[in-house]
Design a protein around this motif. Structure first.
Motif, PDB file in Angstrom:
ATOM      1  N   THR A  66     -11.968   4.121  -3.809  1.00  0.00           N
ATOM      2  CA  THR A  66     -10.592   4.052  -4.297  1.00  0.00           C
ATOM      3  C   THR A  66      -9.759   3.078  -3.472  1.00  0.00           C
ATOM      4  N   GLN A  67      -9.999   3.043  -2.172  1.00  0.00           N
ATOM      5  CA  GLN A  67      -9.227   2.133  -1.328  1.00  0.00           C
ATOM      6  C   GLN A  67      -9.539   0.678  -1.660  1.00  0.00           C
ATOM      7  N   THR A  70      -7.268   0.037  -4.621  1.00  0.00           N
ATOM      8  CA  THR A  70      -5.836  -0.051  -4.315  1.00  0.00           C
ATOM      9  C   THR A  70      -5.512  -1.240  -3.405  1.00  0.00           C
ATOM     10  N   SER A  86      -2.187   0.001  -1.767  1.00  0.00           N
ATOM     11  CA  SER A  86      -2.607   0.632  -0.505  1.00  0.00           C
ATOM     12  C   SER A  86      -1.498   0.633   0.539  1.00  0.00           C
ATOM     13  N   GLN A  90       3.079   6.491   0.730  1.00  0.00           N
ATOM     14  CA  GLN A  90       2.308   7.710   0.459  1.00  0.00           C
ATOM     15  C   GLN A  90       0.806   7.485   0.574  1.00  0.00           C
ATOM     16  N   LEU A  91       0.327   6.344   0.079  1.00  0.00           N
ATOM     17  CA  LEU A  91      -1.114   6.078   0.171  1.00  0.00           C
ATOM     18  C   LEU A  91      -1.526   5.669   1.576  1.00  0.00           C
ATOM     19  N   TYR A  95      -4.419   7.705   3.441  1.00  0.00           N
ATOM     20  CA  TYR A  95      -5.643   7.059   3.914  1.00  0.00           C
ATOM     21  C   TYR A  95      -5.855   7.296   5.406  1.00  0.00           C
ATOM     22  N   LEU A 152      -5.531  12.413  -3.428  1.00  0.00           N
ATOM     23  CA  LEU A 152      -5.806  11.016  -3.740  1.00  0.00           C
ATOM     24  C   LEU A 152      -5.697  10.772  -5.245  1.00  0.00           C
ATOM     25  N   GLU A 155      -2.248  10.086  -6.575  1.00  0.00           N
ATOM     26  CA  GLU A 155      -1.528   8.895  -6.109  1.00  0.00           C
ATOM     27  C   GLU A 155      -2.005   7.579  -6.721  1.00  0.00           C
ATOM     28  N   VAL A 156      -3.101   7.588  -7.458  1.00  0.00           N
ATOM     29  CA  VAL A 156      -3.653   6.313  -7.919  1.00  0.00           C
ATOM     30  C   VAL A 156      -3.470   6.078  -9.411  1.00  0.00           C
TER      31      VAL A 156
END
Length: 206
Positions: A66-67, A70, A86, A90-91, A95, A152, A155-156
């Protein structure tokens, strides 16, 4: 577990089989193939260890995958300055917290793996302390993996709804939670054992 983390994103099936193979390697390296195992004590220990480590490997794989998405997903800003998803507060916070937490828990599982490896093929029973650590780790690791992956997912955006992103396999963590016994029942057993141990110590005047 260290080798599994370096392998990159994996599916739930691969994560489970790799975890099982990791412990076999540890046992073989101990060079105790000729001894007879004690199935009951090992089942109480190895089962929760596999579920815990597999859940952590899954969560870390999903986090990395996912990172990467992002890191390349641009966000709108009033000043038109470049901002990747990223880098949103919030992200970025999630992370940092997730990487730190998973690294700590995987380090703990490495220690448990080392302890289990010395008892995998021995005639001696696995000590109660090791069994208790495995049980406690199952509750902590799996609940943490579920919590981090759920946060997670929130947030995406629509990426979490797409097939092949890893979020479509989140039910695997529920399978880990109920494998080798429901986590809530396991917590009750741990609490009961602690109370019994305290009562025995009190009866001996300890």
């Amino acid at each position: 577990a260290t080798a599994l983390r370096a392998a990159g994103p994996v599916s739930p099936v691969v994560a489970t089989s790799n975890v099982r193979g990791s412990l076999r390697f540890r046992a073989n390296r101990a060079n105790k193939r000729t001894a007879t195992c004690k199935p009951r004590s090992l089942k109480q220990s190895v089962g929760p260890w596999k579920s815990s480590t597999s859940a952590l490997v899954f969560a870390q794989s999903l986090l990395h995958r996912t990172q990467r998405y992002t890191d390349t997903k641009p966000c709108w800003t009033p000043t038109n300055e470049p901002l990747m998803l990223s880098d949103t507060p919030q992200l970025r916070t999630l992370y940092t917290e997730a990487h730190t937490t998973l690294h700590h828990l995987l380090s703990q599982m490495d220690g448990i793996e080392h302890d289990l490896g010395t008892y995998t093929c021995r005639t001696a029973l696995v000590p109660r302390e090791v069994i208790t650590r495995c049980a406690a780790a199952k509750v902590k690791c799996i609940e943490t993996a579920i919590a981090l992956c759920t946060r997670l997912k929130q947030e995406v955006g629509s990426n979490a709804l797409m097939h092949g992103t890893g979020f479509d396999q989140l039910d695997y963590l529920n399978c880990c939670k109920f494998a080798e016994g429901d986590s809530r029942v396991l917590m009750q057993k741990l609490a009961r054992d602690r109370v019994v141990q305290w009562q025995k110590g009190r009866a001996r005047g300890v």
